[in-house]
Design a protein around this motif. Structure first.
Motif, PDB file in Angstrom:
ATOM      1  N   ALA A  22       9.491   5.283   8.094  1.00  0.00           N
ATOM      2  CA  ALA A  22       9.161   6.190   9.182  1.00  0.00           C
ATOM      3  C   ALA A  22       8.620   7.518   8.665  1.00  0.00           C
ATOM      4  O   ALA A  22       7.868   8.198   9.360  1.00  0.00           O
ATOM      5  CB  ALA A  22      10.390   6.439  10.045  1.00  0.00           C
ATOM      6  N   LYS A  23       8.983   7.880   7.435  1.00  0.00           N
ATOM      7  CA  LYS A  23       8.546   9.166   6.872  1.00  0.00           C
ATOM      8  C   LYS A  23       7.070   9.090   6.507  1.00  0.00           C
ATOM      9  O   LYS A  23       6.660   8.231   5.722  1.00  0.00           O
ATOM     10  CB  LYS A  23       9.381   9.506   5.635  1.00  0.00           C
ATOM     11  CG  LYS A  23       9.086  10.870   5.078  1.00  0.00           C
ATOM     12  CD  LYS A  23      10.018  11.228   3.949  1.00  0.00           C
ATOM     13  CE  LYS A  23       9.688  12.629   3.461  1.00  0.00           C
ATOM     14  NZ  LYS A  23      10.572  13.067   2.417  1.00  0.00           N
ATOM     15  N   PRO A  24       6.241   9.983   7.074  1.00  0.00           N
ATOM     16  CA  PRO A  24       4.805   9.951   6.740  1.00  0.00           C
ATOM     17  C   PRO A  24       4.567  10.407   5.296  1.00  0.00           C
ATOM     18  O   PRO A  24       5.282  11.258   4.769  1.00  0.00           O
ATOM     19  CB  PRO A  24       4.175  10.936   7.725  1.00  0.00           C
ATOM     20  CG  PRO A  24       5.298  11.814   8.164  1.00  0.00           C
ATOM     21  CD  PRO A  24       6.562  11.019   8.032  1.00  0.00           C
ATOM     22  N   LEU A  25       3.555   9.823   4.669  1.00  0.00           N
ATOM     23  CA  LEU A  25       3.244  10.146   3.269  1.00  0.00           C
ATOM     24  C   LEU A  25       2.048  11.081   3.193  1.00  0.00           C
ATOM     25  O   LEU A  25       1.108  10.981   3.977  1.00  0.00           O
ATOM     26  CB  LEU A  25       2.928   8.877   2.487  1.00  0.00           C
ATOM     27  CG  LEU A  25       4.031   7.833   2.392  1.00  0.00           C
ATOM     28  CD1 LEU A  25       3.531   6.626   1.614  1.00  0.00           C
ATOM     29  CD2 LEU A  25       5.251   8.419   1.724  1.00  0.00           C
ATOM     30  N   MET A  83      11.160   8.330   0.401  1.00  0.00           N
ATOM     31  CA  MET A  83       9.915   7.682   0.832  1.00  0.00           C
ATOM     32  C   MET A  83      10.018   6.159   0.716  1.00  0.00           C
ATOM     33  O   MET A  83       9.498   5.433   1.556  1.00  0.00           O
ATOM     34  CB  MET A  83       8.733   8.184   0.003  1.00  0.00           C
ATOM     35  CG  MET A  83       8.306   9.591   0.335  1.00  0.00           C
ATOM     36  SD  MET A  83       6.807  10.084  -0.537  1.00  0.00           S
ATOM     37  CE  MET A  83       7.459  10.634  -2.092  1.00  0.00           C
ATOM     38  N   LEU A  84      10.688   5.686  -0.342  1.00  0.00           N
ATOM     39  CA  LEU A  84      10.812   4.241  -0.542  1.00  0.00           C
ATOM     40  C   LEU A  84      11.806   3.604   0.431  1.00  0.00           C
ATOM     41  O   LEU A  84      11.655   2.446   0.798  1.00  0.00           O
ATOM     42  CB  LEU A  84      11.246   3.941  -1.983  1.00  0.00           C
ATOM     43  CG  LEU A  84      10.183   4.181  -3.046  1.00  0.00           C
ATOM     44  CD1 LEU A  84      10.804   4.044  -4.432  1.00  0.00           C
ATOM     45  CD2 LEU A  84       9.019   3.225  -2.886  1.00  0.00           C
ATOM     46  N   ILE A 132       2.798   6.028  -2.982  1.00  0.00           N
ATOM     47  CA  ILE A 132       3.894   6.790  -3.595  1.00  0.00           C
ATOM     48  C   ILE A 132       3.665   6.920  -5.106  1.00  0.00           C
ATOM     49  O   ILE A 132       3.858   7.987  -5.689  1.00  0.00           O
ATOM     50  CB  ILE A 132       5.254   6.140  -3.284  1.00  0.00           C
ATOM     51  CG1 ILE A 132       5.541   6.246  -1.783  1.00  0.00           C
ATOM     52  CG2 ILE A 132       6.370   6.789  -4.092  1.00  0.00           C
ATOM     53  CD1 ILE A 132       6.710   5.415  -1.304  1.00  0.00           C
ATOM     54  N   ALA A 133       3.224   5.833  -5.733  1.00  0.00           N
ATOM     55  CA  ALA A 133       2.953   5.872  -7.173  1.00  0.00           C
ATOM     56  C   ALA A 133       1.852   6.877  -7.488  1.00  0.00           C
ATOM     57  O   ALA A 133       1.950   7.628  -8.465  1.00  0.00           O
ATOM     58  CB  ALA A 133       2.561   4.480  -7.670  1.00  0.00           C
ATOM     59  N   MET A 136       0.835  -1.215   0.000  1.00  0.00           N
ATOM     60  CA  MET A 136       0.000   0.000   0.000  1.00  0.00           C
ATOM     61  C   MET A 136       0.868   1.263   0.000  1.00  0.00           C
ATOM     62  O   MET A 136       0.506   2.254  -0.611  1.00  0.00           O
ATOM     63  CB  MET A 136      -0.942   0.008   1.209  1.00  0.00           C
ATOM     64  CG  MET A 136      -2.026  -1.046   1.127  1.00  0.00           C
ATOM     65  SD  MET A 136      -3.051  -0.893  -0.352  1.00  0.00           S
ATOM     66  CE  MET A 136      -3.882   0.633  -0.036  1.00  0.00           C
ATOM     67  N   ARG A 137       2.012   1.204   0.658  1.00  0.00           N
ATOM     68  CA  ARG A 137       2.914   2.357   0.670  1.00  0.00           C
ATOM     69  C   ARG A 137       3.423   2.641  -0.743  1.00  0.00           C
ATOM     70  O   ARG A 137       3.474   3.791  -1.180  1.00  0.00           O
ATOM     71  CB  ARG A 137       4.069   2.087   1.630  1.00  0.00           C
ATOM     72  CG  ARG A 137       5.004   3.259   1.803  1.00  0.00           C
ATOM     73  CD  ARG A 137       6.000   2.992   2.926  1.00  0.00           C
ATOM     74  NE  ARG A 137       6.894   4.104   3.111  1.00  0.00           N
ATOM     75  CZ  ARG A 137       6.611   5.200   3.807  1.00  0.00           C
ATOM     76  NH1 ARG A 137       5.439   5.306   4.402  1.00  0.00           N
ATOM     77  NH2 ARG A 137       7.478   6.177   3.922  1.00  0.00           N
TER      78      ARG A 137
END
Length: 75
Positions: A33-36, A28-29, A7-8, A2-3
């Motif tokens: 820990a970095k929120p999207l 991000m990939l 990102i896509a 899902m992450r």
């Protein structure tokens, strides 16, 4: 998974200013820990084609010469 999908979706935003840079994508990939950010609707998400428009799109203009045939098509 899902992450990666999130990102896509961020990478295909309609406005280029809303898309992340490649360095942001790598960050991000590589870090969970970095929120999207939440992606907006993708381009053409809310476009609706009426029956009239659909019937007018059937007749595609084209040109023919002795060497090539060109037909105009949208993506």
């Amino acid at each position: 998974m899902m992450r990666c999908i999130n990102i896509a979706l961020l990478c295909v935003q309609e406005n280029a200013s809303d898309r992340p840079t490649m360095s942001d994508v790598v960050a991000m990939l590589s870090s969970e820990a970095k929120p999207l950010a939440e992606p907006e609707h993708p381009a053409y998400f809310q476009v609706r084609v009426t029956a009239e428009e659909a019937s007018s799109m059937v007749a595609v203009p084209c040109s023919v010469n002795g060497v090539t045939v060109s037909a105009l098509d949208g993506r």
